[in-house]
Design a protein around this motif. Sequence first.
Motif, mmCIF file in Angstrom:
data_model
loop_
_atom_site.group_PDB
_atom_site.id
_atom_site.type_symbol
_atom_site.label_atom_id
_atom_site.label_comp_id
_atom_site.label_asym_id
_atom_site.label_seq_id
_atom_site.Cartn_x
_atom_site.Cartn_y
_atom_site.Cartn_z
ATOM 1 N N GLU A 133 20.527 -7.837 -17.256
ATOM 2 C CA GLU A 133 19.780 -7.567 -18.474
ATOM 3 C C GLU A 133 18.321 -7.236 -18.185
ATOM 4 N N ASN A 134 17.862 -7.535 -16.977
ATOM 5 C CA ASN A 134 16.483 -7.221 -16.642
ATOM 6 C C ASN A 134 16.380 -6.793 -15.181
ATOM 7 N N ILE A 135 15.241 -6.192 -14.854
ATOM 8 C CA ILE A 135 15.013 -5.703 -13.492
ATOM 9 C C ILE A 135 14.517 -6.860 -12.639
ATOM 10 N N LYS A 136 15.229 -7.121 -11.565
ATOM 11 C CA LYS A 136 14.940 -8.292 -10.737
ATOM 12 C C LYS A 136 13.951 -7.961 -9.614
ATOM 13 N N LEU A 137 13.212 -8.960 -9.202
ATOM 14 C CA LEU A 137 12.257 -8.800 -8.110
ATOM 15 C C LEU A 137 12.961 -8.389 -6.823
ATOM 16 N N ASP A 138 14.142 -8.980 -6.575
ATOM 17 C CA ASP A 138 14.862 -8.689 -5.330
ATOM 18 C C ASP A 138 15.176 -7.200 -5.210
ATOM 19 N N HIS A 139 15.556 -6.573 -6.331
ATOM 20 C CA HIS A 139 15.869 -5.148 -6.299
ATOM 21 C C HIS A 139 14.620 -4.312 -6.035
ATOM 22 N N LEU A 140 13.503 -4.721 -6.603
ATOM 23 C CA LEU A 140 12.253 -4.012 -6.343
ATOM 24 C C LEU A 140 11.847 -4.134 -4.879
ATOM 25 N N LEU A 141 12.009 -5.326 -4.321
ATOM 26 C CA LEU A 141 11.647 -5.546 -2.914
ATOM 27 C C LEU A 141 12.564 -4.758 -1.978
ATOM 28 N N GLN A 142 13.847 -4.673 -2.342
ATOM 29 C CA GLN A 142 14.763 -3.859 -1.537
ATOM 30 C C GLN A 142 14.346 -2.377 -1.575
ATOM 31 N N GLY A 143 13.924 -1.932 -2.760
ATOM 32 C CA GLY A 143 13.457 -0.558 -2.879
ATOM 33 C C GLY A 143 12.204 -0.308 -2.044
ATOM 34 N N ILE A 144 11.274 -1.267 -2.045
ATOM 35 C CA ILE A 144 10.065 -1.151 -1.227
ATOM 36 C C ILE A 144 10.435 -1.099 0.252
ATOM 37 N N LYS A 145 11.377 -1.933 0.660
ATOM 38 C CA LYS A 145 11.815 -1.953 2.050
ATOM 39 C C LYS A 145 12.377 -0.597 2.471
ATOM 40 N N LYS A 146 13.154 0.032 1.569
ATOM 41 C CA LYS A 146 13.726 1.348 1.867
ATOM 42 C C LYS A 146 12.616 2.393 2.039
ATOM 43 N N GLU A 147 11.596 2.345 1.176
ATOM 44 C CA GLU A 147 10.504 3.307 1.280
ATOM 45 C C GLU A 147 9.720 3.115 2.571
ATOM 46 N N ASP A 198 0.848 -1.188 0.000
ATOM 47 C CA ASP A 198 0.000 0.000 0.000
ATOM 48 C C ASP A 198 0.888 1.245 0.000
ATOM 49 N N ILE A 199 1.280 1.691 -1.187
ATOM 50 C CA ILE A 199 2.244 2.783 -1.316
ATOM 51 C C ILE A 199 1.718 3.834 -2.290
ATOM 52 N N THR A 200 2.370 4.989 -2.293
ATOM 53 C CA THR A 200 1.939 6.102 -3.144
ATOM 54 C C THR A 200 2.707 6.106 -4.463
ATOM 55 N N GLY A 201 2.288 6.995 -5.359
ATOM 56 C CA GLY A 201 2.980 7.130 -6.634
ATOM 57 C C GLY A 201 4.417 7.562 -6.464
ATOM 58 N N ALA A 202 4.666 8.473 -5.517
ATOM 59 C CA ALA A 202 6.047 8.914 -5.274
ATOM 60 C C ALA A 202 6.903 7.752 -4.773
ATOM 61 N N ASN A 203 6.322 6.906 -3.913
ATOM 62 C CA ASN A 203 7.048 5.715 -3.451
ATOM 63 C C ASN A 203 7.423 4.830 -4.625
ATOM 64 N N ILE A 204 6.478 4.595 -5.522
ATOM 65 C CA ILE A 204 6.707 3.711 -6.666
ATOM 66 C C ILE A 204 7.818 4.254 -7.559
ATOM 67 N N VAL A 205 7.819 5.562 -7.797
ATOM 68 C CA VAL A 205 8.886 6.168 -8.612
ATOM 69 C C VAL A 205 10.244 5.965 -7.947
ATOM 70 N N ASN A 206 10.323 6.173 -6.625
ATOM 71 C CA ASN A 206 11.588 5.981 -5.901
ATOM 72 C C ASN A 206 12.052 4.537 -5.966
ATOM 73 N N ILE A 207 11.116 3.609 -5.826
ATOM 74 C CA ILE A 207 11.448 2.176 -5.864
ATOM 75 C C ILE A 207 11.996 1.796 -7.230
#
Length: 434
Positions: free
Chosen positions: A412-426, A389-398
């Motif tokens: 070569e592609n964006i990994k799930l682990d990196h997205l989850l780390q970004g969510i954790k930071k937010e 449950d995050i905002t648009g600004a959170n999604i851009v930062n992630i």
Amino acid sequence: MENVFTYLKNQFVFQLDVLFQVDDPAQKPVLNQQDYNGFIIEFIIENHLTEIDILLLGLAFVPHVKPDFLSAVIAEYLPNGGELPEFGGVKAKNHRGILPTGETAQFLIAGNNLNDRVAFYNYLHNHSFLFQKRIIRIESVPNGEPKLSGLLSLEDEYIEKFITGKILKPQLSSIFPAQLIETQLDWDDLVLNPTTLNNIKEIETWLKFNEILLQEWDMKSKIKPGFRVMFYGAPGTGKTLTASLLGKYTKRDVYRIDLSMVVSKYIGETEKNLSSLFDKATDKDWILFFDEADAVFGKRTNVRDAHDKYANQEVSYLLQRIENHPGLVILASNFKTNIDTAFTRRFQSIIEFEVPSYGERLQLWKNNLPKGIRIAEDVNLNELSKKYDITGANIVNIIQYACLRTLEDKNENIKLDHLLQGIKKEYAKEGKMM
């Protein structure tokens, strides 16, 4: 612009010849606009300036390109030096010539004729296009000194316009506590619920048709000037982007007020800072955006001491300035209840920016992921949208975080682990747990 300065000099010569009672005085000059071109002439023709306003404009502008102009004019009549109080003028700290004052303008137009000098004062305050639009002003003077002894000043942006043909945008400073904000995004990039979008379209309608409503439909005596709106909702839900898009699509500059430069602990300074801002914004067709407006427009307190008394006076003063401002003013706050009800009663619109729903989050993920860059097969945008449950600004930062990690790791592609780390930071920034 040379013809304007020649006209200006000839008018001075005409008035000085009369004052010094020369044997063969010059005749009153006439400006022929049709034989010349240039940015200042274009402005004169476009705005149908009167002869008086043309002279005022030339007088205020000439020191910026001919610093010796007034000194040379007066030297012809006082070659050995001396005082001529009727001529006015002041010396500056850095400028070595004479700078014009309101008194210089009064002498230029009315000479030493008492009735004409009184009539000029009336013209200046009631009929001059330049003064009504605040393109020219007379600086304030100490109490007790003649009002017209203040420096005659031309707005900085018009100095630039008459030299280069382009309006100079005001820069963030202590005397202008606001910054121009722009966006490369479009309305399609703004993901909001339909109710919020419809309310925003009402503002866009006002920006497009207000002038017709007031002038052609003759409603100016029945409707207060300006439009006052409140945006409220969690950070990152699109309040600033909405203000930027309103400016972009109605071709208006949007200025975000830096409240840290406005609010002062010293009594009267906050009022002074905001007064300067509103004075400059009047008749400019700008959108004023007060982000985190609670700092200035918050609820008034019970009066316990002198500080509370002056704080409440500041709020009352600001309420008056906003009510009288002819343009669009947007106040943004995280919570509607933070803003004084004296303000909210006077808003034409109060718009809530809700935290995006699942469908809106999914659209934000799709809109902001880089085009042409693959995402890993185990990345499920539907699941991410439902679970977090995050905002648009959170999604851009992630997404920014994940993209940088992808480039750093040469993937070569964006990994799930990196997205989850970004969510954790937010989540961590907002004190939340995943």
